[in-house]
Write an enzyme that holds these catalytic residues in place. Structure first.
Site, mmCIF file in Angstrom:
data_model
loop_
_atom_site.group_PDB
_atom_site.id
_atom_site.type_symbol
_atom_site.label_atom_id
_atom_site.label_comp_id
_atom_site.label_asym_id
_atom_site.label_seq_id
_atom_site.Cartn_x
_atom_site.Cartn_y
_atom_site.Cartn_z
ATOM 1 N N HIS A 124 -21.507 -32.831 -57.640
ATOM 2 C CA HIS A 124 -20.693 -34.023 -57.401
ATOM 3 C C HIS A 124 -21.499 -35.210 -57.929
ATOM 4 C CE1 HIS A 124 -17.448 -36.162 -55.745
ATOM 5 N NE2 HIS A 124 -17.751 -36.189 -54.470
ATOM 6 N N ASP A 208 -12.752 -37.072 -58.737
ATOM 7 C CA ASP A 208 -12.808 -36.139 -57.610
ATOM 8 C C ASP A 208 -12.422 -36.830 -56.296
ATOM 9 O OD1 ASP A 208 -13.797 -33.286 -57.074
ATOM 10 O OD2 ASP A 208 -14.764 -34.448 -55.494
HETATM 11 N N1 LIG Z 1 -16.829 -28.139 -50.369
HETATM 12 C C1 LIG Z 1 -16.526 -27.837 -51.609
HETATM 13 O O1 LIG Z 1 -15.841 -26.871 -51.837
HETATM 14 C C2 LIG Z 1 -17.024 -28.655 -52.774
HETATM 15 C C3 LIG Z 1 -16.332 -28.604 -53.987
HETATM 16 C C4 LIG Z 1 -16.884 -29.229 -55.112
HETATM 17 C C5 LIG Z 1 -18.082 -29.924 -54.967
HETATM 18 N N2 LIG Z 1 -18.709 -30.003 -53.753
HETATM 19 C C6 LIG Z 1 -19.983 -30.711 -53.652
HETATM 20 O O2 LIG Z 1 -20.986 -29.748 -53.366
HETATM 21 C C7 LIG Z 1 -22.000 -30.328 -52.535
HETATM 22 C C8 LIG Z 1 -22.123 -29.509 -51.269
HETATM 23 O O3 LIG Z 1 -20.914 -29.666 -50.557
HETATM 24 P P1 LIG Z 1 -20.473 -28.664 -49.414
HETATM 25 O O4 LIG Z 1 -19.048 -28.988 -49.090
HETATM 26 O O5 LIG Z 1 -20.863 -27.274 -49.743
HETATM 27 O O6 LIG Z 1 -21.360 -29.234 -48.235
HETATM 28 P P2 LIG Z 1 -21.325 -28.794 -46.731
HETATM 29 O O7 LIG Z 1 -20.598 -27.524 -46.538
HETATM 30 O O8 LIG Z 1 -20.934 -29.962 -45.924
HETATM 31 O O9 LIG Z 1 -22.883 -28.503 -46.653
HETATM 32 C C9 LIG Z 1 -23.485 -28.531 -45.535
HETATM 33 C C10 LIG Z 1 -24.890 -28.035 -45.846
HETATM 34 O O10 LIG Z 1 -25.742 -29.153 -45.830
HETATM 35 C C11 LIG Z 1 -26.680 -28.976 -44.784
HETATM 36 N N3 LIG Z 1 -26.958 -30.292 -44.214
HETATM 37 C C12 LIG Z 1 -26.047 -31.266 -43.907
HETATM 38 N N4 LIG Z 1 -26.685 -32.354 -43.442
HETATM 39 C C13 LIG Z 1 -28.001 -32.065 -43.473
HETATM 40 C C14 LIG Z 1 -29.165 -32.788 -43.149
HETATM 41 N N5 LIG Z 1 -29.098 -34.022 -42.670
HETATM 42 N N6 LIG Z 1 -30.359 -32.188 -43.303
HETATM 43 C C15 LIG Z 1 -30.428 -30.928 -43.795
HETATM 44 N N7 LIG Z 1 -29.377 -30.191 -44.115
HETATM 45 C C16 LIG Z 1 -28.170 -30.752 -43.973
HETATM 46 C C17 LIG Z 1 -25.973 -28.029 -43.794
HETATM 47 O O11 LIG Z 1 -26.880 -27.369 -42.960
HETATM 48 P P3 LIG Z 1 -26.469 -27.039 -41.417
HETATM 49 O O12 LIG Z 1 -25.435 -25.966 -41.473
HETATM 50 O O13 LIG Z 1 -27.735 -26.640 -40.813
HETATM 51 O O14 LIG Z 1 -25.874 -28.319 -40.866
HETATM 52 C C18 LIG Z 1 -25.293 -27.083 -44.779
HETATM 53 O O15 LIG Z 1 -26.198 -26.184 -45.342
HETATM 54 C C19 LIG Z 1 -21.555 -31.760 -52.295
HETATM 55 O O16 LIG Z 1 -22.156 -32.577 -53.274
HETATM 56 C C20 LIG Z 1 -20.058 -31.708 -52.503
HETATM 57 O O17 LIG Z 1 -19.499 -32.936 -52.842
HETATM 58 C C21 LIG Z 1 -18.199 -29.372 -52.661
#
Ligand SMILES: NC(=O)c1ccc[n+]([C@@H]2O[C@H](COP(=O)([O-])OP(=O)(O)OC[C@H]3O[C@@H](n4cnc5c(N)ncnc54)[C@H](OP(=O)(O)O)[C@@H]3O)[C@@H](O)[C@H]2O)c1
Length: 349
Positions: A124, A208
């Protein structure tokens, strides 16, 4: 690289036929890929890369759900599963897949683990574009690249397992090694992209944020609610209102759009439906256009990211989010949805 005519505009795309998995393996043969974060994108990208034969380690804070999930998925503490700081040090291609708010908080730790020539990879443009809010400013002696799958991390994995793929955009923000583009494309192919199209970090994050707040999620949820409410207020039963608003869309019509486009879907509806849809589509378009203009403005001004960071950085973020999601789940419309889904033949006992 192929030049494709997209409705009159020629754009370049890179498919897995031109940039093969073998080539990606060759480009990344000496790399240790550190996936930081095992939330939604983390598992999808990590497992696809591991299955494709790349050297993958996971960096995740200990003690939570995600750490356990990584263990269940076969990542071994001390061998392929590490705390975030350690994984950032060990990796040469560091995929920063914490939540966007988590990235801001953990940036100092990750930055400290970066070595000259590493590639820092984002899915992202958020962290790099809104630096006034995120303070994520990478050092000059690394590559900074982006591969953004155009779908949920769940689909990244599911599509890989069923042999299809997901389209991703890619970008290079900083090319220290001269290999940044090849590294980005290789990682994109390694995570199972069907094809990759070029973008910039800015274009990626602007489109996005607009897309997910708009048609993909926010607008979709809003217009569904509005139509359901109109039908209910005029005396239609919940099941009739839900079937006419959601079930017919998800189970029938949107599949036709996916297969062959809007005209194809319309061509396969009754002439009555076609006439009405053709007449009403411009009215809906004109009604929501100003809302989309507001939305895009709110994205580029940074108001959307500011709100996201403010809300998502709070310690009780997950509980508060759950309250909002539960309100949707417990609304009449979506309770009706649960009942309707249970009645699908494949879901009946
Ligand atoms: N979601 C999607 O399908 C999607 C699609 C395209 C792009 N993206 C991009 O991909 C990236 C990841 O997104 P995501 O949706 O996969 O994220 P997410 O599910 O919200 O990821 C959460 C992860 O981050 C960790 N985390 C959150 N806050 C933290 C902190 N303060 N310290 C340490 N670890 C922390 C969590 O650990 P815990 O479980 O221990 O909290 C978990 O491993 C982002 O840049 C997003 O914009 C996501």
């Amino acid at each position: 690289m192929a030049q494709i005519d997209f409705g009159g505009t020629t754009e370049e795309v890179i498919t897995s036929q031109e940039f093969t998995l073998e080539k990606a393996r060759d480009v990344l043969k000496n790399e240790t890929i550190a996936i930081l974060g095992y939330g939604v994108q983390g598992p999808g990208q990590a497992l696809n890369m591991r299955d494709n034969g790349f050297r993958v380690i996971v960096g995740q804070r200990e003690g939570g759900r995600s750490w356990e999930r990584a263990r269940e998925d076969g990542f071994v503490p001390g061998e392929t599963l590490f705390p975030i700081d350690e994984a950032a040090r060990k990796g040469t291609l560091i995929q920063f897949l914490l939540s966007d708010a988590g990235q801001v908080e953990m940036w100092p730790v990750v930055k400290a683990g970066l070595n000259q020539g590493d590639a820092l990879y984002f899915s992202h443009g958020f962290g790099i574009v809104y630096t006034d809010q995120t303070s994520i400013i990478p050092p000059d002696n690394i590559d900074v690249i982006l591969v953004a799958p155009k779908g949920s991390g769940r689909s990244v994995r599911m599509n890989f397992l069923d042999g299809s793929g997901i389209n991703s955009s890619f970008a290079v923000h900083q090319d220290f090694t001269g290999r940044a583009r090849d590294r980005a494309l290789s990682a994109g192919i390694a995570i199972g992209s069907g094809y990759l199209f070029p973008t910039t970090f800015e274009k990626e994050v602007f489109s996005d944020l607009t897309g997910e707040r708009g048609v993909l999620i926010g607008c979709l949820a809003g217009v569904m609610e509005a139509q359901y409410a109109t039908l209910r207020k005029n005396g239609h039963s919940p099941s009739e209102a839900f079937n006419e608003t959601v079930e017919e869309l998800t189970q029938s019509l949107i599949r036709l759009v996916a297969e062959n486009g809007m005209d194809w879907m319309m061509a396969n509806c009754s002439t009555t439906a076609q006439r009405g849809a053709l007449d009403w589509a411009p009215k809906f378009r004109d009604a929501v256009l100003p809302v989309f203009d507001d939305l895009y403005e709110s994205v580029i001004s940074g108001a959307e990211t500011q709100r996201t960071l403010e809300k998502n950085s709070q310690p009780d973020y997950r509980e508060k989010l759950q309250e909002e999601l539960d309100a949707i789940k417990n609304s009449e419309m979506w309770k009706t949805g649960a009942a309707v889904r249970a009645l699908r033949p494949e879901n009946r006992q």
